[in-house]
Design a protein around this motif. Structure first.
Motif, short mmCIF file in Angstrom:
data_model
loop_
_atom_site.label_atom_id
_atom_site.label_comp_id
_atom_site.label_asym_id
_atom_site.label_seq_id
_atom_site.Cartn_x
_atom_site.Cartn_y
_atom_site.Cartn_z
N TRP A 104 0.84 -1.20 0.00
CA TRP A 104 0.00 0.00 0.00
C TRP A 104 0.87 1.24 0.00
O TRP A 104 2.04 1.21 0.40
N LEU A 141 -3.74 4.15 -1.87
CA LEU A 141 -3.79 3.34 -3.08
C LEU A 141 -3.03 2.05 -2.86
O LEU A 141 -2.03 2.02 -2.13
N ASP A 182 -2.17 -0.68 -8.01
CA ASP A 182 -2.94 0.28 -8.80
C ASP A 182 -2.10 1.40 -9.37
O ASP A 182 -2.62 2.21 -10.17
N LEU A 217 -8.88 4.99 -12.04
CA LEU A 217 -9.69 5.17 -10.84
C LEU A 217 -10.33 6.55 -10.85
O LEU A 217 -9.91 7.43 -11.60
N LYS A 240 -8.46 10.09 -6.58
CA LYS A 240 -7.25 9.32 -6.31
C LYS A 240 -6.03 9.94 -6.99
O LYS A 240 -4.90 9.62 -6.63
N ASP A 247 -3.26 -0.80 4.81
CA ASP A 247 -4.03 0.22 4.13
C ASP A 247 -4.47 1.29 5.12
O ASP A 247 -5.04 0.98 6.17
N GLU A 278 -11.47 9.18 1.72
CA GLU A 278 -11.83 7.84 2.18
C GLU A 278 -12.30 7.88 3.63
O GLU A 278 -13.20 7.15 4.05
N ASN A 336 -12.92 2.92 -0.85
CA ASN A 336 -11.49 2.74 -0.64
C ASN A 336 -10.73 2.54 -1.95
O ASN A 336 -9.57 2.90 -2.06
N HIS A 337 -11.40 1.97 -2.97
CA HIS A 337 -10.72 1.69 -4.22
C HIS A 337 -11.06 2.73 -5.29
O HIS A 337 -10.17 3.36 -5.83
N ASP A 342 -13.19 2.43 -8.37
CA ASP A 342 -13.24 2.02 -9.77
C ASP A 342 -14.49 2.62 -10.42
O ASP A 342 -15.61 2.28 -10.06
N GLN A 395 -17.81 2.69 -7.85
CA GLN A 395 -17.36 2.62 -6.45
C GLN A 395 -17.13 4.04 -5.93
O GLN A 395 -16.02 4.48 -5.70
#
Length: 201
Positions: free
Chosen positions: A109, A122, A126, A158, A162, A176, A182, A188-189, A191, A196
């Motif tokens: 992470w 991140l 990623d 993303l 981000k 993480d 967040e 948290n991701h 996409d 998301q």
């Protein structure tokens, strides 16, 4: 005579390949400015970029050193969580792969941190494999401060929160650690193809 013509429909939005627009997004031809706080202004002679945290030894570059690193020009689509997408944006910057090659780490992470106190988390997966850059040019010119200049993280697959504006470093972490948005309930991701936007999406 009526002041309104039924034949006038305003300016048409350009046609876009629908397969490039994630669900719930619309095509944007401008470049909206959205920030969590005021725009920082740091003279380039005071700017540096560092990688630290769970690494064998940290590294840092001054501005002149950073822009001398191998760079790439990429054309990518970007997608904001506020539902706009902008296609075929062109950026120049240093690949995160190039930057991380300068340190030894097994951390899965990282946290990107910025002037103004902004952070975002991140997975290393990623931002490696040609998926992320620290960009300092946009559309052939210097990246303007309102869009994150002098340099911002660019993670186009993303949601754009981000892609931290005014980025100053990456801190590698064994676990993480949620960043600014967040911590306020954003996903948290992030996409865009899976929508998301928020935790639980």
């Amino acid at each position: 005579m009526s002041p309104i013509s039924r034949g006038f429909h305003g300016r048409r939005r350009p046609a876009a390949d629908a397969s490039r627009i994630p669900p719930g997004q619309y095509l944007e031809t401008g470049f909206p400015v959205l920030s969590a706080g005021p725009t920082p202004h740091r003279p380039l002679e005071q700017w540096s970029f560092s990688i630290d945290g769970a690494v064998s030894e940290g590294v840092s570059w001054r501005w002149e050193e950073f822009i001398d690193l191998p760079s790439e020009t990429v054309t990518v689509d970007i997608h904001c969580v506020t539902k706009w997408s902008k296609l075929d944006t062109t950026w120049r910057g240093v690949s995160v792969d190039t930057l991380l090659a300068e340190v030894q780490t097994d951390a899965p992470w990282l946290t990107a941190w910025s002037d103004g106190g902004y952070t975002t988390n991140l997975a290393v997966d990623d931002v490696t494999g040609g998926k992320a850059w620290v960009a300092y040019e946009y559309s052939g010119g210097a990246l303007h401060p309102e869009h994150g200049g002098p340099a911002r993280l660019l993670v186009p697959h993303l949601y754009f929160w981000k892609s931290a504006k005014w980025v100053r470093g990456l801190t590698l972490t064994p676990t993480d650690e949620p960043g600014f948005w967040e911590g306020y309930g954003y996903h948290n991701h992030g996409d865009p193809w899976l929508e998301q936007r928020y935790q639980g999406d």
